[in-house]
Motif scaffolding. Structure first.
Motif, PDB file in Angstrom:
ATOM      1  N   LEU A  81      11.244  -0.330 -11.105  1.00 48.37           N
ATOM      2  CA  LEU A  81      10.527  -1.532 -10.439  1.00 48.37           C
ATOM      3  C   LEU A  81      11.067  -2.710 -11.297  1.00 48.37           C
ATOM      4  CD1 LEU A  81       6.950   0.036  -9.903  1.00 48.37           C
ATOM      5  CD2 LEU A  81       8.608  -0.044  -8.135  1.00 48.37           C
ATOM      6  N   THR A  82      11.225  -3.786 -10.471  1.00 46.54           N
ATOM      7  CA  THR A  82      11.417  -5.169 -11.110  1.00 46.54           C
ATOM      8  C   THR A  82      10.876  -6.318 -10.430  1.00 46.54           C
ATOM      9  OG1 THR A  82      13.624  -5.276  -9.852  1.00 46.54           O
ATOM     10  CG2 THR A  82      13.999  -4.129 -11.981  1.00 46.54           C
ATOM     11  N   GLY A  83      10.651  -7.198 -11.045  1.00 45.12           N
ATOM     12  CA  GLY A  83      10.430  -8.649 -10.400  1.00 45.12           C
ATOM     13  C   GLY A  83       8.816  -8.527  -9.765  1.00 45.12           C
ATOM     14  N   ASP A  84       8.552  -9.492  -8.863  1.00 44.00           N
ATOM     15  CA  ASP A  84       7.224  -9.543  -8.520  1.00 44.00           C
ATOM     16  C   ASP A  84       6.927  -8.489  -7.544  1.00 44.00           C
ATOM     17  OD1 ASP A  84       7.035 -12.160  -9.554  1.00 44.00           O
ATOM     18  OD2 ASP A  84       7.506 -13.137  -7.949  1.00 44.00           O
ATOM     19  N   ALA A  85       7.986  -7.903  -7.003  1.00 47.59           N
ATOM     20  CA  ALA A  85       7.609  -6.594  -6.183  1.00 47.59           C
ATOM     21  C   ALA A  85       6.950  -5.380  -6.933  1.00 47.59           C
ATOM     22  CB  ALA A  85       8.734  -5.949  -5.304  1.00 47.59           C
ATOM     23  N   ALA A  86       7.499  -5.488  -8.301  1.00 51.42           N
ATOM     24  CA  ALA A  86       7.005  -4.414  -9.194  1.00 51.42           C
ATOM     25  C   ALA A  86       5.399  -4.573  -9.425  1.00 51.42           C
ATOM     26  CB  ALA A  86       7.524  -4.525 -10.587  1.00 51.42           C
ATOM     27  N   GLN A  87       4.808  -5.966  -9.752  1.00 54.35           N
ATOM     28  CA  GLN A  87       3.452  -6.005  -9.880  1.00 54.35           C
ATOM     29  C   GLN A  87       2.843  -5.800  -8.698  1.00 54.35           C
ATOM     30  OE1 GLN A  87       2.268  -7.902 -12.713  1.00 54.35           O
ATOM     31  NE2 GLN A  87       4.626  -8.158 -13.581  1.00 54.35           N
ATOM     32  N   THR A  88       3.340  -6.079  -7.296  1.00 55.62           N
ATOM     33  CA  THR A  88       2.611  -5.519  -6.204  1.00 55.62           C
ATOM     34  C   THR A  88       2.501  -4.281  -5.993  1.00 55.62           C
ATOM     35  OG1 THR A  88       3.289  -7.574  -4.990  1.00 55.62           O
ATOM     36  CG2 THR A  88       2.552  -5.982  -3.747  1.00 55.62           C
ATOM     37  N   ALA A  89       3.318  -3.432  -6.554  1.00 56.54           N
ATOM     38  CA  ALA A  89       3.417  -1.970  -6.154  1.00 56.54           C
ATOM     39  C   ALA A  89       2.367  -1.256  -7.209  1.00 56.54           C
ATOM     40  CB  ALA A  89       4.830  -1.475  -6.545  1.00 56.54           C
ATOM     41  N   LEU A  90       2.233  -1.725  -8.548  1.00 58.36           N
ATOM     42  CA  LEU A  90       1.587  -1.316  -9.402  1.00 58.36           C
ATOM     43  C   LEU A  90       0.105  -1.652  -9.095  1.00 58.36           C
ATOM     44  CD1 LEU A  90       3.563  -2.047 -12.835  1.00 58.36           C
ATOM     45  CD2 LEU A  90       3.260   0.183 -11.688  1.00 58.36           C
ATOM     46  N   CYS A  91      -0.117  -2.791  -8.607  1.00 60.98           N
ATOM     47  CA  CYS A  91      -1.359  -3.134  -8.052  1.00 60.98           C
ATOM     48  C   CYS A  91      -1.993  -2.347  -6.983  1.00 60.98           C
ATOM     49  CB  CYS A  91      -1.631  -4.577  -7.720  1.00 60.98           C
ATOM     50  SG  CYS A  91      -1.749  -5.833  -8.660  1.00 60.98           S
ATOM     51  N   ALA A  92      -0.942  -1.812  -6.088  1.00 59.00           N
ATOM     52  CA  ALA A  92      -1.379  -1.041  -4.723  1.00 59.00           C
ATOM     53  C   ALA A  92      -1.610   0.576  -5.373  1.00 59.00           C
ATOM     54  CB  ALA A  92       0.104  -0.942  -4.004  1.00 59.00           C
ATOM     55  N   ALA A  93      -0.586   0.932  -6.328  1.00 54.96           N
ATOM     56  CA  ALA A  93      -1.021   2.343  -7.241  1.00 54.96           C
ATOM     57  C   ALA A  93      -2.251   2.479  -7.752  1.00 54.96           C
ATOM     58  CB  ALA A  93       0.010   2.731  -7.683  1.00 54.96           C
ATOM     59  N   LEU A  94      -2.666   1.364  -8.532  1.00 59.52           N
ATOM     60  CA  LEU A  94      -3.790   1.372  -9.015  1.00 59.52           C
ATOM     61  C   LEU A  94      -5.111   1.154  -8.278  1.00 59.52           C
ATOM     62  CD1 LEU A  94      -3.105  -0.873 -11.982  1.00 59.52           C
ATOM     63  CD2 LEU A  94      -3.556   1.380 -12.261  1.00 59.52           C
ATOM     64  N   ALA A  95      -4.924   0.377  -7.044  1.00 61.42           N
ATOM     65  CA  ALA A  95      -6.066   0.333  -6.140  1.00 61.42           C
ATOM     66  C   ALA A  95      -6.290   1.744  -5.392  1.00 61.42           C
ATOM     67  CB  ALA A  95      -5.877  -0.777  -4.879  1.00 61.42           C
ATOM     68  N   ALA A  96      -5.307   2.402  -4.940  1.00 62.50           N
ATOM     69  CA  ALA A  96      -5.367   3.581  -4.456  1.00 62.50           C
ATOM     70  C   ALA A  96      -6.103   4.742  -5.417  1.00 62.50           C
ATOM     71  CB  ALA A  96      -3.851   4.169  -4.101  1.00 62.50           C
ATOM     72  N   THR A  97      -5.508   4.697  -6.723  1.00 62.62           N
ATOM     73  CA  THR A  97      -6.428   5.587  -7.628  1.00 62.62           C
ATOM     74  C   THR A  97      -7.968   5.287  -7.791  1.00 62.62           C
ATOM     75  OG1 THR A  97      -4.320   5.702  -8.909  1.00 62.62           O
ATOM     76  CG2 THR A  97      -6.301   6.411 -10.170  1.00 62.62           C
ATOM     77  N   ALA A  98      -8.248   4.012  -7.996  1.00 66.24           N
ATOM     78  CA  ALA A  98      -9.555   3.634  -7.994  1.00 66.24           C
ATOM     79  C   ALA A  98     -10.424   3.996  -6.718  1.00 66.24           C
ATOM     80  CB  ALA A  98      -9.756   2.217  -8.112  1.00 66.24           C
ATOM     81  N   LEU A  99      -9.881   3.702  -5.566  1.00 66.84           N
ATOM     82  CA  LEU A  99     -10.664   4.208  -4.388  1.00 66.84           C
ATOM     83  C   LEU A  99     -10.971   5.689  -4.235  1.00 66.84           C
ATOM     84  CD1 LEU A  99      -8.577   1.868  -1.701  1.00 66.84           C
ATOM     85  CD2 LEU A  99     -10.913   1.619  -2.436  1.00 66.84           C
ATOM     86  N   TRP A 100     -10.020   6.554  -4.522  1.00 65.36           N
ATOM     87  CA  TRP A 100     -10.042   7.765  -4.604  1.00 65.36           C
ATOM     88  C   TRP A 100     -11.213   8.520  -5.723  1.00 65.36           C
ATOM     89  CZ3 TRP A 100      -9.036  11.558  -1.172  1.00 65.36           C
ATOM     90  CH2 TRP A 100      -9.006  13.015  -1.444  1.00 65.36           C
ATOM     91  N   ALA A 101     -10.708   7.691  -6.786  1.00 65.33           N
ATOM     92  CA  ALA A 101     -11.740   8.263  -7.993  1.00 65.33           C
ATOM     93  C   ALA A 101     -13.150   7.887  -7.586  1.00 65.33           C
ATOM     94  CB  ALA A 101     -11.399   7.312  -9.130  1.00 65.33           C
ATOM     95  N   ALA A 102     -13.645   6.610  -6.870  1.00 65.93           N
ATOM     96  CA  ALA A 102     -14.826   6.346  -6.242  1.00 65.93           C
ATOM     97  C   ALA A 102     -15.230   7.428  -5.363  1.00 65.93           C
ATOM     98  CB  ALA A 102     -14.959   4.852  -6.094  1.00 65.93           C
TER      99      ALA A 102
END
Length: 325
Positions: A81-102
């Protein structure tokens, strides 16, 4: 209008906050697995066990970052992952993890945040330009092997530990004391495993996937996880320690020894494994070896949740990434 942050700075700030939130939730919903058997058998009260787990989570995260960061490297090198798209992808992955954990915490189901995190990361990477080319095969083979081994090793080693303890026949008091040490070991190894996964994401966010994490970063990650552990997780403790199978103090100690051995071995090999899978599999292995019957309803619900974790979180990561691009 005065602009306080550039778009890149805003993305980094959002990513940092999400990382902190998911580490906190991990301590809240995943770390309780380490102390479940000690609480269920009465070896420790829930509050004392949570405090013990918090301290050992912190120690495990820092120790692994300093001396054995192999799991961090595996996660940090898993995607390109590189550039701004990397930040977006990581945010999405973390949001998915948080939703499932909750959702899992709401129903008291001990799902694997390791599964959820890696699935969300894979889904997010697939949503970016390049698709499958963003996934690096080597680290993903390790991740897949580790997640599968956590179940097999946990069950087998839990059963072997129960058989060994049955031959030695330690007293109930000795088993309860051993469970305190076993809970500390499991919590330490949880920090060493899950703390490293999040440190790998920190390195991905900074563009340095293969580097060694700074001790200060490891300490912040460990402290955040420890604080989450202190917040609770009683529902998951009760489900893992009491609902799956009836455990004697000896079987509880065997589960701690078997689960700890599985986690320790995989950590040394640099395989990202699920603490939840290793511990619950060890509980089922030790409990059934001791003559107890596993609850069909509780075990079936657990297996269903585990089976859904990867596809649901991968889909969430994919869709959230596309929505944010």
């Amino acid at each position: 209008m005065i602009v306080l942050f550039s778009s890149g700075e805003t993305a980094r700030l959002a990513l940092g906050l999400l990382l902190g939130a998911v580490v906190l939730v991990n301590g809240w919903t995943d770390a309780p697995n380490a102390i479940a058997t000690a609480v269920a058998s009465g070896a420790l009260s829930f509050r004392r066990a949570a405090l013990l787990a918090a301290v050992c989570n912190l120690m495990g995260t820092v120790a692994a970052a300093l001396w054995l960061p192999a799991v961090t490297r595996t996660v940090g090198e898993s995607v390109a992952l590189t550039g701004d798209a990397a930040q977006t992808a990581l945010c999405a992955a973390l949001a998915a993890t948080a939703l499932w954990a909750a959702a899992a915490w709401r129903f008291g189901i001990p799902t694997s945040e390791s599964h959820a995190l890696l699935a969300g990361l894979a889904g997010a990477a697939l949503a970016l330009p390049g698709g499958r080319a963003n996934l690096r095969p080597g680290p993903w083979w390790k991740a897949g092997l580790g997640l599968a081994l956590s179940l097999v090793l946990g069950a087998v080693l839990g059963r072997l530990a129960e058989d060994a303890l049955e031959r030695r026949r330690p007293g109930e008091r000795a088993c309860r004391r051993g469970q305190v040490a076993g809970a500390a070991l499991m919590a330490f190894l949880h920090g060493a495993q899950d703390g490293q996964k999040f440190l790998g994401l920190f390195l991905l966010a900074g563009g340095g996937g293969g580097e060694k994490p700074a001790p200060a970063l490891a300490a912040v990650c460990g402290l955040t996880m420890a604080f989450g552990t202190l917040m609770g997780g009683r529902r998951i403790v009760e489900h893992v320690g009491k609902d799956l199978v009836e455990l004697s103090p000896r079987s509880g100690l065997a589960a701690d020894l078997g689960g700890g051995a599985a986690l320790g071995l995989c950590t040394v090999l640099g395989l990202p494994v699920s603490t939840t899978h290793a511990k619950t599999a060890a509980i089922l292995g030790a409990g059934t070896a001791g003559g107890a019957r596993a609850s069909v309803w509780a075990t079936g619900g657990l297996v269903l949740a585990w089976g859904l974790t990867f596809p649901v979180c991968a889909l969430l990561g994919f869709l959230l990434t596309q929505a944010m691009l």
